[in-house]
Structures are given as C-alpha cells and as structure tokens.
Design an enzyme around this catalytic site. Structure first.
Site, PDB file in Angstrom:
ATOM      1  N   HIS A 256       0.854  -1.192   0.000  1.00 25.98           N
ATOM      2  CA  HIS A 256       0.000   0.000   0.000  1.00 25.98           C
ATOM      3  C   HIS A 256       0.885   1.235   0.000  1.00 25.98           C
ATOM      4  CE1 HIS A 256       0.887  -0.569   4.245  1.00 25.98           C
ATOM      5  NE2 HIS A 256       0.377   0.612   4.551  1.00 25.98           N
TER       6      HIS A 256
ATOM      7  N   HIS B 115      -7.485  -2.213   5.591  1.00 26.92           N
ATOM      8  CA  HIS B 115      -6.667  -1.147   6.174  1.00 26.92           C
ATOM      9  C   HIS B 115      -7.374   0.187   5.950  1.00 26.92           C
ATOM     10  CE1 HIS B 115      -3.170   0.569   7.926  1.00 26.92           C
ATOM     11  NE2 HIS B 115      -2.611   1.026   6.817  1.00 26.92           N
TER      12      HIS B 115
ATOM     13  N   ASP C 251      -0.372  -3.894   6.006  1.00 33.11           N
ATOM     14  CA  ASP C 251      -1.085  -3.487   7.215  1.00 33.11           C
ATOM     15  C   ASP C 251      -2.551  -3.887   7.094  1.00 33.11           C
ATOM     16  OD1 ASP C 251       1.353  -2.352   7.625  1.00 33.11           O
ATOM     17  OD2 ASP C 251       0.635  -0.287   7.790  1.00 33.11           O
TER      18      ASP C 251
ATOM     19  N   HIS D  57       1.134   3.978   2.017  1.00 31.10           N
ATOM     20  CA  HIS D  57       1.546   4.758   3.181  1.00 31.10           C
ATOM     21  C   HIS D  57       3.065   4.950   3.149  1.00 31.10           C
ATOM     22  CE1 HIS D  57      -2.219   4.144   5.893  1.00 31.10           C
ATOM     23  NE2 HIS D  57      -2.224   5.328   5.320  1.00 31.10           N
TER      24      HIS D  57
ATOM     25  N   ASP E 133       5.524   4.888   5.210  1.00 37.89           N
ATOM     26  CA  ASP E 133       6.482   3.977   5.837  1.00 37.89           C
ATOM     27  C   ASP E 133       6.665   2.688   5.036  1.00 37.89           C
ATOM     28  OD1 ASP E 133       3.799   3.425   6.678  1.00 37.89           O
ATOM     29  OD2 ASP E 133       4.544   2.149   8.286  1.00 37.89           O
ATOM     30  N   HIS E 134       5.954   2.585   3.917  1.00 41.45           N
ATOM     31  CA  HIS E 134       6.106   1.421   3.047  1.00 41.45           C
ATOM     32  C   HIS E 134       6.668   1.769   1.668  1.00 41.45           C
ATOM     33  CE1 HIS E 134       3.808  -1.560   5.571  1.00 41.45           C
ATOM     34  NE2 HIS E 134       3.485  -0.409   6.143  1.00 41.45           N
TER      35      HIS E 134
ATOM     36  N   HIS F  98       6.280  -5.259  11.834  1.00 44.10           N
ATOM     37  CA  HIS F  98       5.540  -3.992  11.963  1.00 44.10           C
ATOM     38  C   HIS F  98       5.268  -3.713  13.447  1.00 44.10           C
ATOM     39  CE1 HIS F  98       2.582  -0.827  10.781  1.00 44.10           C
ATOM     40  NE2 HIS F  98       3.331  -0.790   9.678  1.00 44.10           N
TER      41      HIS F  98
END
Length: 309
Positions: free
Chosen positions: A63, A145, A216, A65, A67-68, A274
């Site tokens: 996805h 998510h 996530d 976001h 942090d990914h 995570h």
C-alpha cells in the site's frame, strides 16, 4: 529460499527498527531477489547485507503509506550506480498510484535511470494473480486497512523429483550421459539389453514453498485465505494483547489477532513484524509469549534477521 527483514518497525524509524521492507531471496531458485515494500532507509539496510541491488528484479508494494514506499525513489536511483553491463530492468507491482508516485519523485529530483521500470498497477478490489513464471505464481488480495492495501501469496511451483543415483548404479547404469537422460524422463536400454524405466528411478515431484506476506491490516477473512497452509506467514503486530479496539480503529492488528489468523489458516510458522516503537525489549518477549498461547510456532523478527525456508 530465505526471507531477510530490512525493516520491521511500524510508522516511523526507531533506533532498533527501520520501517517496512523485506527481501525474499530466490538466488538458488532463479538468481533474483524480490523486495516487499520499501520504506525509508531500505537501501541503508541493504548495505548491511549481502544483497546486491542489481539482483533485485521485482518490488511488490502492499500500500502507499509512507512507511512502506518512501525508500523507493532513493533505492531506484542508487540502483543505477552500477557498471553498464550490470544494468537490468525492474518490475514494480502495487496498487494504483505507485506509478505516479515513483515517476513524480524521479521527475522532480531530475533523476534519470539507465534501466527501465515496468509498472504493474492493479485495483485492489479486483486484483488476483499478479505474476506467473515457470517457477513461481504470485497472488494478491485486498486487506482491511485505512487505505487500499493488499497481501501477497507467493507460490513456488512443484519441484522436480530427485534421481535415485544409488539405485541406478545397483541396476548397472554407468555414471555419465545415461544419468542425464533418465533424469530428463527418458527410458534407456543398457548394452546387455536391460531396459531402464526412468519413472522407476525418479521420486515424485515435491511441493514448492508457499510464503504469505501481508501489508497493514485489521484481522479479516482475506488474511486467512491468503495464508492457507503457507509455510510462512508474515503478519503485522502493531498492537498487543488487549488493544483490539484501538488496533481496529487505526486499521491494524494485535499479536493475538495475528496468531489467530495463523491458527485458522493452518500455517507452519508465523513471523510477526511492523512492531510499534513503543514496545521495548522486555515487551517484545511478552508479545511473543502471549501470541504463543494461540499459535505456538510464532517468532517476532528483528531488522536484518534472515529466515531459511
């Protein structure tokens, strides 16, 4: 086949954990490395491993976001600093938007790559099989998510049976070209007229490995479907026991929910990642202990840890 974790933290980097990324090392199988997510600092972690950037042939994004994905432009740029004969194209798979993110980052920064990026964007609501090669198939399915997010199921196709060399020698087959013919399924006739039936000396095909890597997610049925009978399930554990309500509010799972998914899916091993920065070292052992009351074969991974499959 190995999984090496390049980032096991949630949300933001900490002293102990970088943000999300892992490498599925398929060097013995196809001489490639596949990345799953590429959070900020992923290339720094790669420098601490034996992974060569040119071996990274595919990147699968769960996805969008930060942090990914915030490490993706930097990794792609650094990957270009190789000798010309080492330049190889790369495939990037992910939800709609990953292409525009990467291209905008490269354009604004004036970055020109000497290799091609092949984007494979998909709608998470309709995604299914995203890749098939002669040795692997990869499926994706939508998770639950706060933004569109998927998990991936990597299936290694059945492996060839092994040749029973000892039995062949006992049958009078001289070591050499005949061994190769028999291994390829050809029946052969020896000088004395003895017929050797290849199938009698080759074991049945062996099932390949199944690896499930989730983005996530709240606890959901899709997680179980993706993980059914997997050899390894990589599942987030942003929250701990008793935090189910806040985990659901923020689109995440607890260690206990991850353990229940592993149990329901019948996986062989559960790897939790995570991990929130708020968990200290002493808390980590408790997270594992609590989860093990539901699913015994559970392990909380650390950055740079490598798991042999």
């Amino acid at each position: 086949m190995q999984i090496q974790f390049l980032g096991t933290g949630a949300g933001q980097p900490s002293k102990a954990r970088n943000v999300s990324s892992l490498a599925l090392k398929l060097l013995d199988e196809i001489n490639q490395v596949w990345l799953f997510d590429c959070g900020e600092g992923t290339q720094n972690r790669i420098l601490e491993t034996t992974i060569r950037p040119r071996k990274v042939a595919k990147i699968f994004i769960t996805h969008l976001h930060g942090d990914h994905i915030f490490g993706l432009p930097g990794f792609l740029s650094s990957r270009s600093f190789q000798s010309s004969e080492e330049q190889t194209d790369i495939d990037i798979y992910g939800p709609v938007g990953i292409r525009s993110f990467v291209l905008a980052s490269l354009k604004v920064s004036g970055t020109r790559l000497p290799y091609r990026i092949h984007f494979h964007e998909f709608d998470v609501d309709t995604v299914g099989q995203v890749l098939e090669t002669d040795k692997f198939t990869v499926f994706a399915e939508k998770l639950d998510h706060t933004i569109p997010c998927v998990g991936y199921r990597v299936i290694q196709k059945d492996l060839e049976g092994t040749l029973d060399a000892e039995a062949l020698r006992a049958a009078g087959v001289p070591f050499g070209p005949l061994f190769g013919k028999i291994k390829n399924g050809q029946n052969v006739t020896l000088e004395d007229g003895t017929e050797i039936i290849a199938s009698d000396y080759i074991s049945p095909p062996r099932p390949g490995k199944v690896v499930t890597i989730l983005g996530d997610t709240r606890k959901c049925h899709a997680s179980v479907r993706l993980a059914v009978n997997a050899d390894v399930l990589v599942h987030e554990a942003t929250y701990g026991k008793g935090d189910e309500k806040i985990a659901r509010k923020h689109g995440h799972s607890t260690n206990m929910e991850a353990a229940q998914v592993a149990k329901d899916a019948g996986v062989k091993q559960l790897l939790l990642n995570h991990i929130s920065p708020r968990f200290l070292s002493k808390d980590i052992s408790q997270l594992r202990k609590d989860a093990s009351t539901i699913f015994e074969q559970v392990h909380i991974v650390k950055d740079l840890e490598e798991i042999e499959l």
